[in-house]
Design an enzyme around this catalytic site. Sequence first.
Site, PDB file in Angstrom:
ATOM      1  N   HIS A 292     -16.068  -5.538   5.981  1.00 28.66           N
ATOM      2  CA  HIS A 292     -15.164  -5.520   4.830  1.00 28.66           C
ATOM      3  C   HIS A 292     -15.482  -6.564   3.776  1.00 28.66           C
ATOM      4  O   HIS A 292     -14.679  -6.840   2.892  1.00 28.66           O
ATOM      5  CB  HIS A 292     -13.701  -5.632   5.269  1.00 28.66           C
ATOM      6  CG  HIS A 292     -13.318  -4.531   6.211  1.00 28.66           C
ATOM      7  ND1 HIS A 292     -13.388  -3.218   5.841  1.00 28.66           N
ATOM      8  CD2 HIS A 292     -12.908  -4.553   7.491  1.00 28.66           C
ATOM      9  CE1 HIS A 292     -13.010  -2.470   6.855  1.00 28.66           C
ATOM     10  NE2 HIS A 292     -12.726  -3.240   7.877  1.00 28.66           N
TER      11      HIS A 292
ATOM     12  N   ARG B 278      -6.273  -7.667 -10.109  1.00 31.66           N
ATOM     13  CA  ARG B 278      -6.929  -8.906 -10.542  1.00 31.66           C
ATOM     14  C   ARG B 278      -8.289  -8.576 -11.138  1.00 31.66           C
ATOM     15  O   ARG B 278      -8.748  -7.433 -11.067  1.00 31.66           O
ATOM     16  CB  ARG B 278      -7.155  -9.809  -9.324  1.00 31.66           C
ATOM     17  CG  ARG B 278      -7.999  -9.091  -8.276  1.00 31.66           C
ATOM     18  CD  ARG B 278      -8.508  -9.966  -7.160  1.00 31.66           C
ATOM     19  NE  ARG B 278      -9.474  -9.250  -6.360  1.00 31.66           N
ATOM     20  CZ  ARG B 278      -9.206  -8.474  -5.314  1.00 31.66           C
ATOM     21  NH1 ARG B 278      -7.958  -8.283  -4.930  1.00 31.66           N
ATOM     22  NH2 ARG B 278     -10.186  -7.864  -4.662  1.00 31.66           N
TER      23      ARG B 278
ATOM     24  N   LYS C  13       0.827  -1.225   0.000  1.00 36.85           N
ATOM     25  CA  LYS C  13       0.000   0.000   0.000  1.00 36.85           C
ATOM     26  C   LYS C  13       0.853   1.263   0.000  1.00 36.85           C
ATOM     27  O   LYS C  13       0.484   2.265  -0.608  1.00 36.85           O
ATOM     28  CB  LYS C  13      -0.943   0.030   1.206  1.00 36.85           C
ATOM     29  CG  LYS C  13      -1.828  -1.201   1.385  1.00 36.85           C
ATOM     30  CD  LYS C  13      -2.694  -1.504   0.180  1.00 36.85           C
ATOM     31  CE  LYS C  13      -3.163  -2.933   0.169  1.00 36.85           C
ATOM     32  NZ  LYS C  13      -2.701  -3.766  -0.930  1.00 36.85           N
TER      33      LYS C  13
ATOM     34  N   GLU D 130      -3.623   7.644   8.359  1.00 40.81           N
ATOM     35  CA  GLU D 130      -4.450   8.507   7.502  1.00 40.81           C
ATOM     36  C   GLU D 130      -5.531   9.130   8.361  1.00 40.81           C
ATOM     37  O   GLU D 130      -5.940   8.546   9.358  1.00 40.81           O
ATOM     38  CB  GLU D 130      -5.159   7.669   6.423  1.00 40.81           C
ATOM     39  CG  GLU D 130      -4.295   7.297   5.254  1.00 40.81           C
ATOM     40  CD  GLU D 130      -5.044   6.447   4.222  1.00 40.81           C
ATOM     41  OE1 GLU D 130      -6.242   6.163   4.414  1.00 40.81           O
ATOM     42  OE2 GLU D 130      -4.411   6.067   3.234  1.00 40.81           O
TER      43      GLU D 130
HETATM   44  C1  MV4 Z   1     -10.492   4.154   5.225  1.00 46.35           C
HETATM   45  C2  MV4 Z   1     -11.710   4.503   5.857  1.00 46.35           C
HETATM   46  C3  MV4 Z   1     -11.809   5.757   6.412  1.00 46.35           C
HETATM   47  N1  MV4 Z   1     -10.761   6.603   6.353  1.00 46.35           N
HETATM   48  N2  MV4 Z   1      -9.487   5.049   5.188  1.00 46.35           N
HETATM   49  C4  MV4 Z   1     -11.554  -0.401   4.384  1.00 46.35           C
HETATM   50  C5  MV4 Z   1     -10.999  -1.316   3.351  1.00 46.35           C
HETATM   51  C6  MV4 Z   1      -9.765  -0.699   2.865  1.00 46.35           C
HETATM   52  N3  MV4 Z   1      -9.641  -0.857   1.446  1.00 46.35           N
HETATM   53  C7  MV4 Z   1      -9.877   0.744   3.251  1.00 46.35           C
HETATM   54  N4  MV4 Z   1     -10.980   0.846   4.140  1.00 46.35           N
HETATM   55  C8  MV4 Z   1     -11.270   2.038   4.713  1.00 46.35           C
HETATM   56  N5  MV4 Z   1     -10.301   2.958   4.667  1.00 46.35           N
HETATM   57  C9  MV4 Z   1      -9.641   6.228   5.755  1.00 46.35           C
HETATM   58  N6  MV4 Z   1      -8.618   7.083   5.747  1.00 46.35           N
HETATM   59  C10 MV4 Z   1     -12.723   3.568   5.892  1.00 46.35           C
HETATM   60  C11 MV4 Z   1     -12.502   2.329   5.342  1.00 46.35           C
HETATM   61  C12 MV4 Z   1     -13.610   1.431   5.438  1.00 46.35           C
HETATM   62  C13 MV4 Z   1     -14.322   1.021   4.326  1.00 46.35           C
HETATM   63  C14 MV4 Z   1     -13.950   1.406   3.054  1.00 46.35           C
HETATM   64  C15 MV4 Z   1     -14.665   1.018   1.967  1.00 46.35           C
HETATM   65  C16 MV4 Z   1     -15.770   0.203   2.132  1.00 46.35           C
HETATM   66  C17 MV4 Z   1     -16.141  -0.216   3.369  1.00 46.35           C
HETATM   67  C18 MV4 Z   1     -15.424   0.173   4.478  1.00 46.35           C
HETATM   68  C19 MV4 Z   1     -15.828  -0.246   5.740  1.00 46.35           C
HETATM   69  C20 MV4 Z   1     -15.117   0.146   6.824  1.00 46.35           C
HETATM   70  C21 MV4 Z   1     -14.008   0.979   6.682  1.00 46.35           C
END
Ligand code: MV4
Length: 500
Positions: A234, A291, A115, A199
């Site tokens: 997730h 993918r 990442k 973040e």
């Molecule tokens: C975040 C966020 C809030 N703020 N980053 C979850 C999966 C990963 N790909 C990144 N994710 C998140 N990153 C910041 N800075 C909230 C999430 C997140 C989330 C993101 C997309 C879809 C569902 C989610 C569920 C919980 C948290």
Amino acid sequence: MKKILVANRGEIALRIMRTCRDMGIKTVAVFSEADRRAPFVNYADEAVCIGPPESSQSYLNAEKIIEVAKQLHVDGIHPGYGFLSENANFSDKVKKAGLVFIGPSSDSMRMMGDKLSAKQAAKEHKIPLVPGSDGAITDIKEAIKAAKKAGFPVLIKASAGGGGKGMRVVESEKLLEEQIKLASSEAKSAFGDGAVFIERYVKSPRHIEIQVMGDNHGNVVYLFERECSVQRRHQKVIEEAPSSILTPEIRKDMGECAVRIAKACNYSGAGTVEFLLDENMKFYFLEMNTRLQVEHPVTECITGFDLVREQINVARGNKLSFTQEDIVIRGHAIEVRVYAEDPANNFLPDIGTLKVYSPPKGPGVRVDDGFEERMEIPIYYDSMISKLITYGENREEAIQRMVRAIDEYKISGVETTLPFCKFVMQHKAFVTGKFDTHFVSQYFKPEMLNTPSSDDEATMLAAVAAEILVSKQVKKNISVQASNSNGTNASEWRKRRNYQ
Ligand code: MV4
């Protein structure tokens, strides 16, 4: 390429083989002892058992899979999603064996798999990032400075993580040091890499991802977005394309950012660039998945392209068969994932045999499944039974067709997430497009499901009681229609209880 080995199982193996057959390409299935009777094994031109049910001894056994590929004079290997699909070392081994890996180069996979290096590439190409630490945290004073600048609450993420694994929200400076240490040691033991970063925590984000496609001649295009905000722990449950919230301007902006990211790592094949969209319609790059994704069918529905065909086309060394101008959005598509889980019981995985299995059909319906009636759902893998996709001229029609298709879908023997998906389709927040990643925790309670509880006996008694009540009232010549909250009458309700 005349013969392709599919290093995967279930619905995605079958879906890939179907396109191979469309293209006149022979297919080889590799399968575990648990999948002997699976449709994808039967569908393939040749099939080889590669080991016991455990993934580590079958679908993750790179050496064995490559050995089979060589023995059967295969030209290329399609990894599907999950398993070995994002494993750069596997891709290298495939190449060393003189075979084509149907996917991006291992360098692209390595760069995006980490990442921090992905974010670094994004930064260099002026892609918006969530404010936070610049690179990995090495020093607590620096971390505090970065967190204060970003603003609490902050999120600690593992560089080797992804998909939400190893994330921690930290509300205040007091807890930062301790949480960084915990997150780092957790990441070290889970991924073998303790690098973490900070973040700003975006409180109510929507998850929007851009489908990209590149070739080995420097061309990259975007095939618009999918919105996957309805998730549970997730785990995506519902995906749609296009998003109900993007404006044409943001769509273009995001699409062009995704292309820049892909070009930054010389991307070829199908890939997905994930973004968060905040309340102010600002978007931020999160990560790139190298993918074919589970939810790719919604993109196929609205663009009319077969993404697997295009993956094979570029893996053969050809140029992309379309340009950016050729790609337009037509209509709206929604996918729901049908899991063998009980939504009335905290989505507990349900094991068992599909006693009745009859998927929906008709206009605007696509079902990507990998099971047949009377098959057992193996306990060794993901419990997804199928993906149900509906397509319409607009979002309303796609939703309407999804409700109809869910009602037609007959599954008994295991509980499924179908009733939950129907709940979402009929929820005001979903219908009006006003939702974010908190949809499930914010709006869903098990008792809201329009289906009887999983307690069969109680259900039966309730249905019988309702029927007696109706017949008595009919005898008394009182005009009444016994209905449950679903708006269906009792006998219909009883009929359905086995099927939803
Ligand atoms: C975040 C966020 C809030 N703020 N980053 C979850 C999966 C990963 N790909 C990144 N994710 C998140 N990153 C910041 N800075 C909230 C999430 C997140 C989330 C993101 C997309 C879809 C569902 C989610 C569920 C919980 C948290």
